[in-house]
Write a protein that holds these residues in place. Sequence first.
Motif, PDB file in Angstrom:
ATOM      1  N   LEU A   1       0.831  -1.201   0.000  1.00  0.00           N
ATOM      2  CA  LEU A   1       0.000   0.000   0.000  1.00  0.00           C
ATOM      3  C   LEU A   1       0.865   1.251   0.000  1.00  0.00           C
ATOM      4  CD1 LEU A   1      -2.666  -0.854   2.743  1.00  0.00           C
ATOM      5  CD2 LEU A   1      -2.897  -1.098   0.271  1.00  0.00           C
ATOM      6  N   SER A   2       0.361   2.303  -0.591  1.00  0.00           N
ATOM      7  CA  SER A   2       1.018   3.599  -0.491  1.00  0.00           C
ATOM      8  C   SER A   2       0.739   4.197   0.885  1.00  0.00           C
ATOM      9  CB  SER A   2       0.510   4.546  -1.586  1.00  0.00           C
ATOM     10  OG  SER A   2      -0.852   4.869  -1.352  1.00  0.00           O
ATOM     11  N   GLU A   3       1.566   5.137   1.283  1.00  0.00           N
ATOM     12  CA  GLU A   3       1.394   5.786   2.590  1.00  0.00           C
ATOM     13  C   GLU A   3       0.056   6.509   2.658  1.00  0.00           C
ATOM     14  OE1 GLU A   3       1.597   7.217   6.325  1.00  0.00           O
ATOM     15  OE2 GLU A   3       2.808   5.631   5.426  1.00  0.00           O
ATOM     16  N   GLU A   4      -0.380   7.074   1.521  1.00  0.00           N
ATOM     17  CA  GLU A   4      -1.661   7.787   1.513  1.00  0.00           C
ATOM     18  C   GLU A   4      -2.822   6.854   1.846  1.00  0.00           C
ATOM     19  OE1 GLU A   4       1.230  10.003  -1.002  1.00  0.00           O
ATOM     20  OE2 GLU A   4       0.619   7.906  -0.812  1.00  0.00           O
ATOM     21  N   VAL A   5      -2.799   5.633   1.308  1.00  0.00           N
ATOM     22  CA  VAL A   5      -3.860   4.674   1.612  1.00  0.00           C
ATOM     23  C   VAL A   5      -3.783   4.246   3.067  1.00  0.00           C
ATOM     24  CG1 VAL A   5      -4.828   2.418   1.056  1.00  0.00           C
ATOM     25  CG2 VAL A   5      -3.961   3.877  -0.774  1.00  0.00           C
ATOM     26  N   GLU A   6      -2.584   4.050   3.579  1.00  0.00           N
ATOM     27  CA  GLU A   6      -2.441   3.683   4.991  1.00  0.00           C
ATOM     28  C   GLU A   6      -3.004   4.781   5.895  1.00  0.00           C
ATOM     29  OE1 GLU A   6       0.921   1.915   6.634  1.00  0.00           O
ATOM     30  OE2 GLU A   6       1.357   0.610   4.932  1.00  0.00           O
ATOM     31  N   GLN A   7      -2.805   6.033   5.525  1.00  0.00           N
ATOM     32  CA  GLN A   7      -3.356   7.129   6.322  1.00  0.00           C
ATOM     33  C   GLN A   7      -4.881   7.062   6.362  1.00  0.00           C
ATOM     34  OE1 GLN A   7      -1.833  10.769   4.685  1.00  0.00           O
ATOM     35  NE2 GLN A   7       0.262  10.413   5.403  1.00  0.00           N
ATOM     36  N   VAL A   8      -5.482   6.761   5.222  1.00  0.00           N
ATOM     37  CA  VAL A   8      -6.937   6.616   5.170  1.00  0.00           C
ATOM     38  C   VAL A   8      -7.395   5.494   6.100  1.00  0.00           C
ATOM     39  CG1 VAL A   8      -8.873   5.938   3.692  1.00  0.00           C
ATOM     40  CG2 VAL A   8      -7.187   7.577   2.852  1.00  0.00           C
ATOM     41  N   LEU A   9      -6.694   4.372   6.067  1.00  0.00           N
ATOM     42  CA  LEU A   9      -7.081   3.224   6.884  1.00  0.00           C
ATOM     43  C   LEU A   9      -6.854   3.485   8.369  1.00  0.00           C
ATOM     44  CD1 LEU A   9      -5.713   0.365   4.595  1.00  0.00           C
ATOM     45  CD2 LEU A   9      -8.073   1.186   4.812  1.00  0.00           C
TER      46      LEU A   9
END
Length: 391
Positions: free
Chosen positions: A77-85
């Motif tokens: 996952l990209s960091e941006e997706v991890e932030q969303v999660l």
Amino acid sequence: MVDRELHRGLEGIAVAETRLSSIDGERGELVIGGFPVEGLATRATYEESVFLLLNDRLPTAAELDSFCTELTGYRTLSEEVEQVLRRAARENVDAMDALRMGVAAANLGVDTTEPTEAREYAKRLVSVIPTIVATYWRYRSGDAPVEPREDLGHAANYLYMLSDDEPDPAAVRGLETYLNTVVDHGLNASTFVARSITSSESDLVSAVTGAVGSLKGPLHGGAPGPVLEMLLTVYESGDPEGYLQETLDAGERLMGFGHRVYRTRDPRATVLSGAAERFYADAGDEAFFDFVEGFEARAVSRLAEHKPDRPLETNVEFYTAVLLYGVGIPRELFTATFAVSRVGGWVAHCLEQMADNRIVRPLSVYVGDRDRTWTPVDEREATNSPKASTE
């Protein structure tokens, strides 16, 4: 001539040709990629099933190795997706909502921007959904996410990312059988949504995001959780007959029985019951599985007495709950784990739609008024509204 006959739920209407799966509801048969589900689910790896759907044949050993390498390369996952999660976990959102958010951002950090690279998006989506689900669940549980491993297959890696433990081989085989069994199932609601979105020449990420939204609904992907709750409650009470009597007398639905298409036992239930029996035997927990089998037999018999004109046989959700519970999937992730499998079918249908596309445009039957006259806003009275209060 335009057919204005109403077909609620599009029942009985064929809108696409497909080579991906075939259902015979009267005979209780399911064919996936040309293979009876009984012959595919217990033998294939999930990667082989997805390759089959994408290519209309099984891979050679070299092709399978190359395909698995491609899939593992798309798991991160990209960091941006991890932030969303992380945010989703902090707000304690439903797992399917978190999955929808993650899938919608799944193309971030992936250099596949050309329409001709749809197959690469397909591989990305198949690969990344388990990572999205597991990452969300780790955050939700207060734990750090577990990075995917390139040396593990699809099913084993999902279990590993959820638990941070070396996956048990029996659990891996049980989960893999489940993933193969439900990878595709005709033009069900979520698959139809995916194909409809694709038909407008939208992208695969949008199509799968829409499919996730459809799968979230309790009439489609949400039943295994309630089935498990029912089974555990009755198992602890030790009174299956009392539960069945009370439920049927109250006119309530008995979860895990009956299907929109099948008029006999769901063939997927047969596959998953066998997988569950093997798993519980290996785990030394035959008592729970014996109870489940006994409850199923009682339930089918009582339903036949209660509604003799309506076939209500065991469906896939019944043994899905039993098997996923056994292999260690949290109840809250049952529907998301369904998506971990079904995404293979979704993307294959989308690619099939792209190859011979016509935008989906069904008709509706208008039942409203036709002779209303316009009233200026300052002359309208509240009684003109059908929802106006009569107090």
